[in-house]
Scaffold this motif. Structure first.
Motif, PDB file in Angstrom:
ATOM      1  N   THR A   1     -57.778  79.805 -15.713  1.00 31.87           N
ATOM      2  CA  THR A   1     -57.632  80.472 -14.432  1.00 31.87           C
ATOM      3  C   THR A   1     -58.842  80.203 -13.572  1.00 31.87           C
ATOM      4  O   THR A   1     -59.972  80.379 -14.000  1.00 31.87           O
ATOM      5  CB  THR A   1     -57.484  81.996 -14.640  1.00 31.87           C
ATOM      6  OG1 THR A   1     -56.355  82.234 -15.464  1.00 31.87           O
ATOM      7  CG2 THR A   1     -57.305  82.702 -13.309  1.00 31.87           C
ATOM      8  N   ALA A   2     -58.631  79.777 -12.363  1.00 34.10           N
ATOM      9  CA  ALA A   2     -59.737  79.500 -11.456  1.00 34.10           C
ATOM     10  C   ALA A   2     -60.451  80.781 -11.102  1.00 34.10           C
ATOM     11  O   ALA A   2     -59.860  81.850 -11.071  1.00 34.10           O
ATOM     12  CB  ALA A   2     -59.212  78.843 -10.184  1.00 34.10           C
TER      13      ALA A   2
ATOM     14  N   ASP B   1     -59.024  83.575  -8.818  1.00 34.13           N
ATOM     15  CA  ASP B   1     -58.027  84.536  -9.252  1.00 34.13           C
ATOM     16  C   ASP B   1     -58.635  85.906  -9.488  1.00 34.13           C
ATOM     17  O   ASP B   1     -58.016  86.932  -9.260  1.00 34.13           O
ATOM     18  CB  ASP B   1     -57.344  84.063 -10.544  1.00 34.13           C
ATOM     19  CG  ASP B   1     -56.485  82.828 -10.275  1.00 34.13           C
ATOM     20  OD1 ASP B   1     -56.104  82.166 -11.257  1.00 34.13           O
ATOM     21  OD2 ASP B   1     -56.213  82.545  -9.106  1.00 34.13           O
TER      22      ASP B   1
ATOM     23  N   SER C   1     -59.599  73.848 -21.584  1.00 35.26           N
ATOM     24  CA  SER C   1     -59.238  74.848 -20.583  1.00 35.26           C
ATOM     25  C   SER C   1     -59.672  76.257 -20.963  1.00 35.26           C
ATOM     26  O   SER C   1     -59.650  77.165 -20.131  1.00 35.26           O
ATOM     27  CB  SER C   1     -57.723  74.831 -20.335  1.00 35.26           C
ATOM     28  OG  SER C   1     -57.032  75.259 -21.491  1.00 35.26           O
TER      29      SER C   1
ATOM     30  N   ALA D   1     -67.697  76.750 -13.681  1.00 32.05           N
ATOM     31  CA  ALA D   1     -66.303  77.104 -13.425  1.00 32.05           C
ATOM     32  C   ALA D   1     -65.386  76.197 -14.222  1.00 32.05           C
ATOM     33  O   ALA D   1     -65.763  75.076 -14.581  1.00 32.05           O
ATOM     34  CB  ALA D   1     -65.976  76.993 -11.934  1.00 32.05           C
TER      35      ALA D   1
ATOM     36  N   GLU E   1     -61.383  74.951 -13.774  1.00 36.85           N
ATOM     37  CA  GLU E   1     -60.257  75.020 -12.858  1.00 36.85           C
ATOM     38  C   GLU E   1     -59.197  73.987 -13.212  1.00 36.85           C
ATOM     39  O   GLU E   1     -59.483  72.973 -13.854  1.00 36.85           O
ATOM     40  CB  GLU E   1     -60.723  74.818 -11.416  1.00 36.85           C
ATOM     41  CG  GLU E   1     -61.772  75.847 -10.975  1.00 36.85           C
ATOM     42  CD  GLU E   1     -62.077  75.779  -9.504  1.00 36.85           C
ATOM     43  OE1 GLU E   1     -61.122  75.655  -8.702  1.00 36.85           O
ATOM     44  OE2 GLU E   1     -63.267  75.848  -9.144  1.00 36.85           O
ATOM     45  N   THR E   2     -57.975  74.274 -12.774  1.00 37.29           N
ATOM     46  CA  THR E   2     -56.852  73.374 -13.010  1.00 37.29           C
ATOM     47  C   THR E   2     -56.276  72.943 -11.673  1.00 37.29           C
ATOM     48  O   THR E   2     -56.058  73.774 -10.790  1.00 37.29           O
ATOM     49  CB  THR E   2     -55.769  74.071 -13.850  1.00 37.29           C
ATOM     50  OG1 THR E   2     -56.329  74.447 -15.110  1.00 37.29           O
ATOM     51  CG2 THR E   2     -54.584  73.149 -14.085  1.00 37.29           C
TER      52      THR E   2
END
Length: 232
Positions: A49-50, A53, A153, A177, A179-180
């Motif tokens: 989750t970035a 969020d 991840s 961080a 992120e996807t």
């Protein structure tokens, strides 16, 4: 998949030997799959989750924990040196490096799929610890099963990434961080653009596996900065 990493060949060639764009457009695809299109190994790990969020949750009234500690300032960049080993204790990564090369069309070749415990870096780009964004790529899985970046991840801000280097130093990076990004909306400049200090990008595939395309739809990117260095 062919084992090549798609990306505009003009930009890849323009970035050779410079720190300006790091590795430019390399990991839009990184994993190999059987010829029948089946998903090798186990299912892809859940996408991270970035950080944005968490802010959205707070705005919606969800409980918000204590504010995170201030990030450790970036260390001074190191001189260029070939990376030899990558260690990430939190996800049990302990892998050697291989040099990634360009094919005649200017595309970057992926790490060899037959070795599941191997990471790659573009030898004409920024080495880990140098000023700029150094990119390290690895498979999430291959036709032989789960691979070196299967759990990438799941990393969290503050986790440490250690890169052993040929000059006898270990560059220690702190994760900022995870992120996807959809591969068709990958933020090239943010991932590969200029940085004022020494930074690291760890990249693999993630998200849903598309059997027709024989590829994952997303990329997982870990953003980190050089926190310190020490003798190996």
């Amino acid at each position: 998949m062919t084992g090549l990493i798609p990306g505009p060949s003009r930009l890849l060639r323009a970035g050779m030997g410079t720190a300006a764009l790091g590795l430019l457009l390399i990991y839009h695809s990184v994993d190999t799959v059987p010829a029948d299109g089946s998903v090798p190994g186990q299912a892809a790990p859940p996408a991270a989750t970035a950080p944005a969020d968490a802010g959205a949750a707070g705005a919606a009234g969800a409980a918000v924990g204590p504010a995170p500690a201030a990030p450790v300032p970036a260390a001074a960049p190191l001189k260029r040196s070939k990376p030899t080993r990558l260690r990430i204790p939190q996800i049990n990564v302990d892998a050697p490096f291989t040099e990634l090369t360009l094919n005649p069309s200017g595309q970057l070749n992926a790490p060899p799929p037959e070795d599941k415990n191997l990471v790659g870096w573009y030898a004409d780009g920024v080495s880990p610890g140098e000023r700029g964004a150094s990119v390290v790529a690895g498979h999430v899985d291959t036709s032989k099963g789960p691979a070196v970046f299967l759990l990438l991840s799941l990393m969290l801000p503050g986790n440490k990434v250690e890169v052993q280097r040929a000059d006898g130093t270990v560059a220690v990076f702190a994760v900022d961080a995870v992120e996807t990004f959809a591969k068709d909306a990958f933020p090239d400049q943010r991932v590969y653009g200029k940085t004022p200090d020494a930074q690291l990008r760890l990249i693999t595939c993630g998200g849903t596996y598309d059997k027709k395309r024989k590829d994952y739809l997303d990329n997982v990117v870990v953003f980190a900065h050089l926190e310190s260095s020490r003798p190996a």
